[in-house]
Scaffold this motif. Structure first.
Motif, PDB file in Angstrom:
ATOM      1  N   TRP A  69       4.628 -27.320 -81.320  1.00 48.33           N
ATOM      2  CA  TRP A  69       4.823 -27.045 -82.730  1.00 48.33           C
ATOM      3  C   TRP A  69       3.571 -26.341 -83.245  1.00 48.33           C
ATOM      4  O   TRP A  69       2.453 -26.676 -82.826  1.00 48.33           O
ATOM      5  CB  TRP A  69       5.042 -28.342 -83.503  1.00 48.33           C
ATOM      6  CG  TRP A  69       6.260 -29.100 -83.074  1.00 48.33           C
ATOM      7  CD1 TRP A  69       6.292 -30.227 -82.333  1.00 48.33           C
ATOM      8  CD2 TRP A  69       7.622 -28.755 -83.358  1.00 48.33           C
ATOM      9  NE1 TRP A  69       7.591 -30.634 -82.118  1.00 48.33           N
ATOM     10  CE2 TRP A  69       8.435 -29.746 -82.745  1.00 48.33           C
ATOM     11  CE3 TRP A  69       8.247 -27.724 -84.063  1.00 48.33           C
ATOM     12  CZ2 TRP A  69       9.827 -29.720 -82.821  1.00 48.33           C
ATOM     13  CZ3 TRP A  69       9.629 -27.707 -84.137  1.00 48.33           C
ATOM     14  CH2 TRP A  69      10.395 -28.692 -83.527  1.00 48.33           C
ATOM     15  N   PRO A  70       3.695 -25.377 -84.147  1.00 49.27           N
ATOM     16  CA  PRO A  70       2.487 -24.686 -84.623  1.00 49.27           C
ATOM     17  C   PRO A  70       1.500 -25.624 -85.304  1.00 49.27           C
ATOM     18  O   PRO A  70       0.284 -25.381 -85.245  1.00 49.27           O
ATOM     19  CB  PRO A  70       3.040 -23.631 -85.597  1.00 49.27           C
ATOM     20  CG  PRO A  70       4.415 -24.083 -85.941  1.00 49.27           C
ATOM     21  CD  PRO A  70       4.915 -24.836 -84.757  1.00 49.27           C
ATOM     22  N   PHE A  71       1.993 -26.694 -85.930  1.00 52.36           N
ATOM     23  CA  PHE A  71       1.107 -27.626 -86.608  1.00 52.36           C
ATOM     24  C   PHE A  71       0.509 -28.655 -85.657  1.00 52.36           C
ATOM     25  O   PHE A  71      -0.294 -29.494 -86.064  1.00 52.36           O
ATOM     26  CB  PHE A  71       1.856 -28.340 -87.748  1.00 52.36           C
ATOM     27  CG  PHE A  71       3.222 -28.837 -87.363  1.00 52.36           C
ATOM     28  CD1 PHE A  71       3.393 -30.029 -86.699  1.00 52.36           C
ATOM     29  CD2 PHE A  71       4.352 -28.082 -87.677  1.00 52.36           C
ATOM     30  CE1 PHE A  71       4.647 -30.472 -86.340  1.00 52.36           C
ATOM     31  CE2 PHE A  71       5.621 -28.528 -87.333  1.00 52.36           C
ATOM     32  CZ  PHE A  71       5.776 -29.724 -86.661  1.00 52.36           C
ATOM     33  N   GLU A  72       0.874 -28.605 -84.384  1.00 49.69           N
ATOM     34  CA  GLU A  72       0.247 -29.399 -83.324  1.00 49.69           C
ATOM     35  C   GLU A  72       0.119 -28.512 -82.091  1.00 49.69           C
ATOM     36  O   GLU A  72       0.683 -28.787 -81.041  1.00 49.69           O
ATOM     37  CB  GLU A  72       1.066 -30.648 -83.004  1.00 49.69           C
ATOM     38  CG  GLU A  72       1.082 -31.690 -84.104  1.00 49.69           C
ATOM     39  CD  GLU A  72       1.929 -32.900 -83.750  1.00 49.69           C
ATOM     40  OE1 GLU A  72       1.722 -33.952 -84.356  1.00 49.69           O
ATOM     41  OE2 GLU A  72       2.810 -32.788 -82.857  1.00 49.69           O
ATOM     42  N   VAL A 188     -10.778 -22.921 -87.302  1.00 50.41           N
ATOM     43  CA  VAL A 188      -9.902 -23.926 -86.714  1.00 50.41           C
ATOM     44  C   VAL A 188      -9.422 -24.864 -87.819  1.00 50.41           C
ATOM     45  O   VAL A 188     -10.202 -25.298 -88.656  1.00 50.41           O
ATOM     46  CB  VAL A 188     -10.644 -24.707 -85.616  1.00 50.41           C
ATOM     47  CG1 VAL A 188      -9.821 -25.893 -85.135  1.00 50.41           C
ATOM     48  CG2 VAL A 188     -10.980 -23.779 -84.457  1.00 50.41           C
ATOM     49  N   GLY A 189      -8.116 -25.121 -87.820  1.00 51.78           N
ATOM     50  CA  GLY A 189      -7.517 -25.938 -88.873  1.00 51.78           C
ATOM     51  C   GLY A 189      -6.746 -25.134 -89.895  1.00 51.78           C
ATOM     52  O   GLY A 189      -6.093 -25.692 -90.768  1.00 51.78           O
ATOM     53  N   MET A 190      -6.820 -23.792 -89.806  1.00 50.50           N
ATOM     54  CA  MET A 190      -6.112 -22.947 -90.753  1.00 50.50           C
ATOM     55  C   MET A 190      -4.608 -23.026 -90.508  1.00 50.50           C
ATOM     56  O   MET A 190      -4.137 -23.436 -89.437  1.00 50.50           O
ATOM     57  CB  MET A 190      -6.580 -21.496 -90.629  1.00 50.50           C
ATOM     58  CG  MET A 190      -6.182 -20.824 -89.318  1.00 50.50           C
ATOM     59  SD  MET A 190      -6.588 -19.051 -89.233  1.00 50.50           S
ATOM     60  CE  MET A 190      -5.360 -18.358 -90.345  1.00 50.50           C
ATOM     61  N   GLU A 191      -3.830 -22.630 -91.507  1.00 50.45           N
ATOM     62  CA  GLU A 191      -2.384 -22.503 -91.349  1.00 50.45           C
ATOM     63  C   GLU A 191      -2.086 -21.314 -90.434  1.00 50.45           C
ATOM     64  O   GLU A 191      -2.775 -20.297 -90.479  1.00 50.45           O
ATOM     65  CB  GLU A 191      -1.732 -22.264 -92.722  1.00 50.45           C
ATOM     66  CG  GLU A 191      -1.850 -23.428 -93.683  1.00 50.45           C
ATOM     67  CD  GLU A 191      -0.823 -24.517 -93.406  1.00 50.45           C
ATOM     68  OE1 GLU A 191       0.021 -24.314 -92.493  1.00 50.45           O
ATOM     69  OE2 GLU A 191      -0.872 -25.547 -94.082  1.00 50.45           O
ATOM     70  N   PRO A 192      -1.063 -21.407 -89.592  1.00 48.04           N
ATOM     71  CA  PRO A 192      -0.130 -22.528 -89.456  1.00 48.04           C
ATOM     72  C   PRO A 192      -0.558 -23.551 -88.413  1.00 48.04           C
ATOM     73  O   PRO A 192       0.146 -24.509 -88.156  1.00 48.04           O
ATOM     74  CB  PRO A 192       1.158 -21.819 -89.004  1.00 48.04           C
ATOM     75  CG  PRO A 192       0.649 -20.682 -88.162  1.00 48.04           C
ATOM     76  CD  PRO A 192      -0.627 -20.225 -88.816  1.00 48.04           C
ATOM     77  N   TRP A 193      -1.784 -23.337 -87.830  1.00 46.80           N
ATOM     78  CA  TRP A 193      -2.216 -24.188 -86.717  1.00 46.80           C
ATOM     79  C   TRP A 193      -3.160 -25.262 -87.260  1.00 46.80           C
ATOM     80  O   TRP A 193      -4.352 -25.278 -86.939  1.00 46.80           O
ATOM     81  CB  TRP A 193      -2.909 -23.348 -85.657  1.00 46.80           C
ATOM     82  CG  TRP A 193      -2.196 -22.055 -85.366  1.00 46.80           C
ATOM     83  CD1 TRP A 193      -1.002 -21.896 -84.723  1.00 46.80           C
ATOM     84  CD2 TRP A 193      -2.641 -20.731 -85.696  1.00 46.80           C
ATOM     85  NE1 TRP A 193      -0.671 -20.571 -84.642  1.00 46.80           N
ATOM     86  CE2 TRP A 193      -1.670 -19.819 -85.231  1.00 46.80           C
ATOM     87  CE3 TRP A 193      -3.773 -20.216 -86.330  1.00 46.80           C
ATOM     88  CZ2 TRP A 193      -1.783 -18.438 -85.379  1.00 46.80           C
ATOM     89  CZ3 TRP A 193      -3.890 -18.845 -86.495  1.00 46.80           C
ATOM     90  CH2 TRP A 193      -2.912 -17.969 -86.024  1.00 46.80           C
TER      91      TRP A 193
END
Length: 971
Positions: A69-72, A188-193
């Motif tokens: 998933w892009p958020f993980e 690191v931590g930016m959207e979408p990641w």
């Protein structure tokens, strides 16, 4: 999981489009490893959107990331110290492919690369290089961004021009001074990641596999001209953000220009599920005028001298497959835009096509259209009378040119399957040098005015990356096309799967390794446009799958069962990538329900639980799409099959029972509880699960409507609730008790409302209008028995049905459903019936030279595109059940407690005289079983070898005396 704060790198990209379509981009960075640090560990952490191939000083060092998933988003870590040169410059080079569209294994994000090189030792960590503004980048000149989609499930095919690029771009000495500097797009931590997670499985295998023979050699002439269009994204641009079905209708138009009146053939080689009827100069041809095998459609037409206006009326539901359109004519012709001016100069420089519409379209989310499609618009009806390109301009509101990015001029698929002439030739022995792992080369013969087609057989299906080494003249085109099934001179073409690759040669000797995963058994290689014979020094497959040892074994006195076990094992192996996948060719998708059965086979053949944990943990990530969890993940298709979620809950328990991993059970329990609670909200006032959904279990003609009460779904909901209660029995007794009470209440409701006293069986469903189904199926009765729904006399009736299926009931229709049928037979103790069914159904596959298990039992003739088309996919892991059942019930090995410290050994001899094999044990070692039957003296000689400390419960077949030899390793 490591926190985002561990990263010093920034996300980088380049170009104005944040999510470009099918972009291949190269990145480079030089750094120095101090001589004083030689020998110290050096790690490289890396991830990208969408996929990357990593090179260190020109050596291919890895590929990834795993589907996430892009958020993980998962990142990979490599030890690269052995590839570095201390005291001088070292080069990290990365090829990143950004899809720019969602697939069934990828949710669209944006283009990005993140990488960091770390020197570690004595508790310290020094960053030697990290993605930042100092990195350089360039579009890869060899890859054509206009290559067509492989399928709706997968991204793009590969069109590579070796003469148009410098293959040394990844080497340390390459001069990248002409490249541009990257753009830093965020931390690191930016959207979408928003969260990075450490890869939780080993790197996949990469092992060279050579073919076994050249299957055929032919002289061929392909159709004259063809293109591939992405009509879904053109008609509905918003569909680039999802992978849902779109229903639409409209017209596609172009102009065929000729110097004289000619006869031509118009072909829709693969409609991508968007059928069309055709008009030429305003004359509509009825659909009956088309001929040829489905889904190929051909129409012979007379073209007048000059411009001929061609229009296709398109109406249907399209999922993202490509539309393959071609023309064949012996005389010269041009295909030009219908928006061209009178002089013949295209007013629109983007493509030769224009469209009217769509006159209406709807997105179908979770199989539910928001409203019906308005299928008749006055302008659509009026536009059917258009007879020339000028008539298009009467509809300015609907008229749009087709952008070139949606049109691929390299339709390798139709060139391979639509040949106007094909002459099969004997294969000279010297040509087999192309498939032999030696230093000799195979010279492919050249035929003036024709192409040379060679089909090679790898002996069985594999999945991975095509590789070859060849010597050719500049401009020679090598087309590759992977297939699964050839028999008696007929080949099964992979419609709705563009399983192709094009390589345009530079001068001389060259080698290539494709970065795109494919699955096939047979590989067609077509040599085109060559000025001299091509020499192939090597054609091979870099076979890639999840890293497992083939621990499991099975042999018996029945050679057919042995073959069936072998194809089950191999099928499961090639369907293990970074998750379980349904098949290595058509979809490569992690279907949640399929994976439950695949996991059980895996336990008995490979003994791995890491891939199972990874699959189970991915599923709840789909809760942003639906709280009921999606049926394939991670995916841009918002789709729920309730049974697939129930199988996921059941598989969570089975993973715990195999591994004994209590921490996993505790972690997954809240997600299991959450989705089952959401399903409980769908219970009606009768206490039954009532849903609008894809209420699927089997492809057979059972009554499983998409709206109403579906019995098999209610039955599996009971089993899922019970399984969930057992997961939480120790950690959340109250929650477990609540789900168990819900299961009992649902069981009562099922017996009250879904049993037919008249037919003494469970009905298939209750329709949304209240009609009780008149269909009675073996599927429903099998699941009811398997899920312990009936009691007393009803239970005895179900037992009889399982043992002797009534002929008037709908019979089992797929190997997937057979898994549950075989579970029911094993529960009933009718191993004899189970073996006979396996021999019959899978024996048919073996008779047809199957090396992997088919997706379906042979299709009825009316459902085939060709009489010889027995199934769609010839490699499908949901069908590999014998790999589980022969170990669990013929060898007789089953775990009795979580972690399998207690094991049942209960051989079933059936009609066999001996069996021997191995079952992997979780954590440590394996159990080896050998038994022989002495029927004359009613004895069973049994040898069991296990690690020390396993408690065995050994039971001989009824009526047989046991002669036991037990060996404990480590004692």
């Amino acid at each position: 999981m490591k926190p985002n704060a561990d990263w010093k790198a920034s996300w980088i990209w380049s170009g104005g489009d944040t999510s470009p379509r099918n972009e291949w981009r190269c990145f480079r960075k030089q750094f120095t490893l101090p001589s004083a640090d030689a020998g110290r560990p050096v790690q490289l952490k890396i991830t990208a959107d969408s996929r990357y191939v990593l090179y260190v000083n020109g050596t291919a060092a890895g590929r990834g990331p795993v589907r996430s998933w892009p958020f993980e988003l998962a990142y990979d870590e490599y030890e690269i110290g052995h590839l570095l040169r201390p005291g001088t410059d070292n080069t990290i080079a990365v090829l990143v492919t950004h899809y720019g569209v969602p697939t069934f294994q990828y949710v669209r994000g944006r283009g990005g690369l993140l990488a960091q090189v770390e020197l570690s030792g004595e508790g310290e960590r020094t960053v030697l290089a990290a993605t930042d503004a100092s990195w350089t980048t360039s579009l890869h000149a060899g890859y054509d961004s206009r290559s067509p989609r492989i399928s709706c499930q997968l991204p793009f095919t590969e069109v590579y021009d070796a003469a148009g690029c410098d293959a040394s771009w990844s080497d340390a000495g390459f001069d990248d001074s002409g490249w541009e500097n990257v753009s830093v797009i965020g931390p690191v931590g930016m959207e979408p990641w928003t969260q990075l997670v450490e890869r939780d499985i080993p790197h996949l295998t990469e092992e060279p596999v050579y073919p076994v023979r050249v299957e055929s050699l032919s002289r061929v002439k392909p159709r004259s001209w063809g293109v591939v269009l992405d009509l879904r994204n053109h008609f509905v641009p918003s569909s680039e953000h999802h992978a849902n079905n779109v229903r639409l209708y409209g017209f596609l138009a172009t102009v065929i220009r000729t110097d004289k009146a000619v006869r031509a053939t118009i072909g829709i080689v693969d409609s991508g599920r968007l059928p069309g009827s055709c008009s030429i100069n305003g004359i509509w041809y009825p659909d009956t005028a088309y001929y040829g095998e489905k889904p190929r459609r051909f129409l012979d037409v007379e073209l007048q001298q000059g411009d001929n206006f061609l229009m296709l009326a398109l109406k249907g539901t399209i999922h993202g497959h490509s539309f393959h359109f071609g023309i064949d004519c012996e005389e010269p012709f041009e295909v030009v835009s219908p928006l061209a001016d009178a002089a013949g100069t295209n007013a629109d420089s983007r493509s030769s096509f224009a469209t009217l519409g769509p006159f209406d379209h709807i997105e179908i989310i979770d199989h539910q259209p928001a409203r019906p499609l308005n299928e008749s618009h006055p302008d659509y009806d009026r536009a059917r009378a258009i007879s020339s390109a000028a008539g298009l301009h009467e509809f300015p509101e609907w008229l749009r040119p087709v952008d070139n990015r949606y049109v691929s001029k390299d339709d390798v698929f139709s060139q391979c399957i639509w040949t106007t002439q094909s002459v099969r030739l004997p294969v000279p022995y010297s040509l087999h040098q192309a498939v032999i792992a030696n230093r000799s080369a195979a010279v492919v013969p050249v035929y003036p005015g024709e192409d040379t087609e060679m089909i090679i057989d790898f002996g069985k299906e594999y999945t991975g990356y095509i590789e070859f080494e060849a010597e050719a003249s500049a401009g020679t085109t090598l087309d590759f096309y992977g297939l699964e099934f050839i028999q008696d001179g007929w080949r099964q073409d992979t419609f709705e799967l563009d399983n192709t690759m094009r390589y345009v040669c530079r001068e001389g000797r060259q080698s290539y390794s494709s970065p795109i995963r494919r699955g096939f058994r047979y590989l067609m290689v077509v040599v085109r446009n060559t000025a001299a014979p091509v020499q192939f020094h090597r054609i091979s497959m870099l076979q890639s799958n999840f890293a497992v040892a083939e621990i499991g074994r099975f042999r018996s006195s029945d050679a057919l069962l042995n073959d069936i076990w072998e194809i089950s094992k191999h099928t499961t192996r090639v369907c293990m990538e970074d998750t379980f996948v349904d098949c290595p060719a058509y979809e490569q998708a992690f279907w949640v329900g399929d994976a439950r059965n695949e996991a059980l086979v895996n336990y008995y053949v490979f003994g791995d639980d890491a891939i199972v944990k990874r699959c189970l943990r991915l599923v709840p990530g789909s809760q942003f799409q639906t709280p009921l969890y999606a049926d394939q993940v991670p995916s841009g298709w918002n789709s729920v099959i309730p049974n697939w979620t129930f199988f996921w809950a059941i598989a969570c328990l089975e993973l715990y029972e195999f591994s004994g991993d209590r921490s996993f059970a505790e972690q997954i329990w809240p997600q299991v509880r959450s989705t089952l609670d959401h399903f409980a909200e769908k219970l009606d006032d009768r206490g039954l699960l009532y849903m609008k959904a894809w209420n699927l279990l089997d492809w057979a003609p059972i009554d499983q409507p998409r709206d109403g009460v579906v019995t098999h779904q209610n039955l599996f909901f009971v089993k899922a609730l019970r399984s969930a209660s057992r997961i939480a029995a120790d950690t959340d007794p109250a929650g477990a008790a609540r789900l168990l009470a819900r299961a009992d209440a649902l069981k009562t409701a099922i017996n009250a409302h879904l049993w037919s006293e008249e037919r003494n069986a469970f009905v298939d469903c209750i329709h949304s209008d209240g009609r009780i189904s008149r269909v009675f199926s073996m599927q429903t009765q099998v699941v009811a028995y398997l899920c312990d729904i009936a009691e007393g006399e009803r239970q005895r009736i179900l037992e009889n049905y399982v043992a002797e299926p009534p002929v008037e009931f709908v019979q089992i229709g797929s190997p997937f459903m057979s898994f549950f049928y075989h579970e029911a037979l094993a529960k009933l103790g009718r191993i004899d019936i189970m073996l006979d069914d396996i021999r019959t159904q899978y024996g048919h596959m073996i008779e047809h030279d199957a090396t992997t298990c088919w997706e379906m039992y042979p299709r009825p003739l009316e459902r085939r595109n060709h009489p010889n088309e027995l199934t769609r996919s010839h490699c499908h892991a949901w069908s590999a059940g014998p790999g589980y059942f022969l170990g669990a019930y013929i060898l007789g090995v089953r775990g009795l407690n979580p972690g399998w410290t207690k094991i049942a050994v209960e051989p079933n001899i059936a009609d066999l005289t001996w069996a021997t094999g191995t079952v992997p044990l979780p954590g440590l070692g394996r159990i080896d079983i050998t038994w022989h039957v002495d029927r004359a003296n009613r004895k069973l000689r049994l040898r069991v070898e296990t690690p020390l400390g396993r408690e065995l419960s050994i039971t001989a077949p009824v009526g047989y005396e046991l002669e036991l030899e037990r060996i404990e390793l480590g004692s």
